[in-house]
Design an enzyme around this catalytic site. Structure first.
Site, short mmCIF file in Angstrom:
data_model
loop_
_atom_site.label_atom_id
_atom_site.label_comp_id
_atom_site.label_asym_id
_atom_site.label_seq_id
_atom_site.Cartn_x
_atom_site.Cartn_y
_atom_site.Cartn_z
CG HIS A 161 -22.92 42.20 -37.44
ND1 HIS A 161 -23.36 42.58 -38.67
CD2 HIS A 161 -21.95 43.09 -37.10
CE1 HIS A 161 -22.69 43.65 -39.07
NE2 HIS A 161 -21.82 43.98 -38.13
C1 UD1 Z 1 -16.88 43.62 -35.67
C2 UD1 Z 1 -16.91 45.13 -35.59
C3 UD1 Z 1 -18.16 45.66 -36.26
C4 UD1 Z 1 -18.28 45.12 -37.67
C5 UD1 Z 1 -18.20 43.60 -37.66
C6 UD1 Z 1 -18.16 43.10 -39.07
C7 UD1 Z 1 -15.86 46.20 -33.65
C8 UD1 Z 1 -16.11 46.85 -32.35
N1 UD1 Z 1 -16.92 45.60 -34.21
O1 UD1 Z 1 -17.99 43.15 -34.91
O2 UD1 Z 1 -18.11 47.06 -36.32
O3 UD1 Z 1 -19.52 45.54 -38.20
O4 UD1 Z 1 -16.98 43.20 -37.01
O5 UD1 Z 1 -18.52 41.77 -39.17
O6 UD1 Z 1 -14.76 46.24 -34.13
N2 UD1 Z 1 -15.99 35.56 -33.75
C9 UD1 Z 1 -15.77 34.31 -34.24
N3 UD1 Z 1 -14.95 34.18 -35.34
C10 UD1 Z 1 -14.34 35.22 -35.93
C11 UD1 Z 1 -14.56 36.50 -35.40
C12 UD1 Z 1 -15.41 36.66 -34.33
O7 UD1 Z 1 -16.29 33.32 -33.74
O8 UD1 Z 1 -13.60 35.03 -36.93
C13 UD1 Z 1 -16.92 35.71 -32.62
C14 UD1 Z 1 -16.21 35.74 -31.26
O9 UD1 Z 1 -17.04 35.10 -30.33
C15 UD1 Z 1 -16.19 37.22 -30.95
C16 UD1 Z 1 -17.46 37.72 -31.59
O10 UD1 Z 1 -17.64 36.93 -32.76
O11 UD1 Z 1 -16.15 37.48 -29.59
C17 UD1 Z 1 -17.42 39.20 -31.97
O12 UD1 Z 1 -16.29 39.49 -32.79
P1 UD1 Z 1 -15.67 40.99 -32.80
O13 UD1 Z 1 -14.64 41.08 -33.85
O14 UD1 Z 1 -15.30 41.40 -31.43
O15 UD1 Z 1 -16.91 41.87 -33.15
P2 UD1 Z 1 -17.98 41.70 -34.29
O16 UD1 Z 1 -19.31 41.52 -33.67
O17 UD1 Z 1 -17.50 40.68 -35.28
N1 UDP Z 2 -20.80 39.58 -46.23
C1 UDP Z 2 -20.42 38.32 -46.70
N2 UDP Z 2 -21.01 37.21 -46.15
C2 UDP Z 2 -21.95 37.29 -45.18
C3 UDP Z 2 -22.33 38.58 -44.70
C4 UDP Z 2 -21.71 39.70 -45.24
O1 UDP Z 2 -19.60 38.21 -47.61
O2 UDP Z 2 -22.45 36.25 -44.73
C5 UDP Z 2 -20.11 40.77 -46.79
C6 UDP Z 2 -21.02 41.81 -47.40
O3 UDP Z 2 -21.26 41.55 -48.76
C7 UDP Z 2 -20.19 43.08 -47.21
C8 UDP Z 2 -19.48 42.82 -45.90
O4 UDP Z 2 -19.47 41.42 -45.71
O5 UDP Z 2 -19.23 43.18 -48.24
C9 UDP Z 2 -20.20 43.51 -44.75
O6 UDP Z 2 -19.66 43.08 -43.55
P1 UDP Z 2 -20.45 43.11 -42.18
O7 UDP Z 2 -21.90 43.18 -42.41
O8 UDP Z 2 -19.93 41.98 -41.37
O9 UDP Z 2 -19.90 44.43 -41.48
P2 UDP Z 2 -20.30 45.98 -41.51
O10 UDP Z 2 -20.35 46.43 -42.91
O11 UDP Z 2 -21.60 46.10 -40.79
O12 UDP Z 2 -19.23 46.63 -40.71
#
Ligand code: UD1
Ligand code: UDP
Length: 370
Positions: A204
């Protein structure tokens, strides 16, 4: 002591639960604020349910947006809530936009800030999370580090020793607390997978999924590996939107984002995990499962030095060679000190001992009191 504990994105929920529990066990009052950065049932609701976190006391509902929009919306909404709630300390975790936003608001409101997962650095300033880490640490009063490399980084950056506390890893607290329940779900079998007979993929990071050529190359490489080892890939919503345009090879099986317990169950029985997630690098180390990190760097080098992780970058030949070596030979299970399930308790002990509690204001006195 009143602690306002913040979560916004999926990994924050995993990290805040042990801190909330431990603070309450230690007699602190807690308010749980969810910013709404993640909002889908599969990215938020299922984590509350699986981890047994109470319904948020305050939900800010900020949703998605550009960095400035999202960070700004969290700041405006959190400032208003904090003003109403009052707090002795605001606890933030990790490195997402909600983390830095709430830390900045609290610091400017004169409320103490505790950062759980302090001192991690990828040294890659193009990562939005690296900016969030550095800024959050800078405005924090309590820096809770998961490992000695993080405490060394903070010392080198000039933080005072009395600000920095080596407490272990809260993500591992949640993992160990839930591993048996996760295994009982039989998730791999439900997907027709045999323990040790498949690989698990997550991607991601913007650097991997926002560039179509980079994502296409990674997907093709995973397709090549999947010819030998079935791969399951729970797809993050950011990635889902980008994968639509690509041909996904057979063998690389796309799933919806998995709930916490199902994901942990898949992780625990995987022959190998390929990921760009921060938390998953840590969980695989705690589980003794081999992890290949598909990035050029990691802010969690302890998972390489003392765990099961290898940082293999994005080069197809390198990824495939590393994956085949791990499947053939396995890795030595190792785990850093203090990744033992008790980090939350150590954090609560420091906060309840050290955070100055508010002196009573006139409005706190009972009517007619002197
Ligand atoms: C965010 C964090 C990242 C973290 C990740 C965990 C920042 C800058 N990034 O990235 O560090 O590793 O979360 O998963 O804070 N969206 C949905 N549904 C949701 C949430 C998001 O559809 O419930 C989609 C939207 O299109 C959104 C995109 O995902 O624009 C990105 O979401 P965002 O929270 O901005 O960043 P992540 O890539 O999720
Ligand atoms: N995780 C989950 N379902 C998924 C992918 C990740 O429950 O499909 C959990 C994973 O076990 C860990 C956390 O989400 O506890 C990690 O989140 P993510 O990879 O989104 O973010 P990051 O750690 O990179 O910020």
């Amino acid at each position: 002591m009143h602690a306002v504990c913040v979560a916004g994105a999926r990994p924050n929920l995993v990290k805040i639960k042990p801190v909330l529990d431990a603070l309450e066990m230690a007699g602190a009052a807690t308010t749980f604020v969810h910013t709404g950065q993640h909002y889908d049932e599969s990215m938020s609701g299922v984590f509350l349910a699986d981890l047994g976190i109470r319904t948020p006391d305050r939900f800010l509902g900020v949703g998605s947006g550009t960095h400035a929009e999202q960070t700004g919306k969290v700041m405006v909404a959190f400032e208003a809530e904090l003003e109403k709630l009052g707090a002795d300390v605001v606890v933030v975790t990790g490195d997402v936009n909600s983390t830095v936003a709430c830390a900045l608001v609290a610091a400017k409101a004169g409320v103490q800030v505790a950062h759980v997962e302090a001192g991690l650095r990828s040294r890659d300033w193009s990562m939005p999370e690296e900016v969030n880490r550095v800024v959050t640490d800078r405005v924090s009063d309590y820096l809770f580090a998961p490992s000695e490399d993080a405490t060394a980084t903070l010392a080198a950056e000039g933080y005072r020793a009395d600000q920095v506390h080596l407490v272990g890893n809260v993500m591992v607290d949640s993992l160990l607390a839930n591993l048996d329940r996760a295994r009982e779900r039989g998730t791999p079998a439900r997907f027709g997978l045999e323990a040790g007979g498949y690989g698990l993929v997550t991607l991601h990071r913007p650097a991997n999924v926002d560039e179509p050529e980079v994502l296409a190359s990674l997907v093709a490489t995973l397709g090549t590996l999947a010819a030998d080892l079935p791969l399951v890939f729970p797809v993050h919503p950011r990635t889902r939107a980008r994968l639509g345009a690509l041909d996904v090879p057979t063998g690389l099986r796309l799933l919806d984002p998995q709930g916490y317990l199902d994901f942990v169950a898949l992780e625990a029985d995987a022959a190998l995990v390929l990921t760009d997630s921060g938390g998953i690098q840590e969980e695989t180390t705690a589980l003794g499962v081999p992890c290949l990190t598909l990035r050029e760097n990691t802010e969690r080098p302890v998972t390489v030095a003392e765990g099961t992780n290898q940082v293999v970058g994005r080069d197809p030949a390198r990824i495939l060679a590393a994956a085949r070596a791990v499947v053939d030979h396995g890795v030595e299970p190792r785990c850093p000190a203090l990744w033992d399930g008790h980090a939350g308790r150590r954090i609560a002990a420091v906060l309840t001992d050290q955070v100055p509690t508010r002196t009573l204001r006139p409005t706190d006195l009972p009517a007619g009191g002197s």
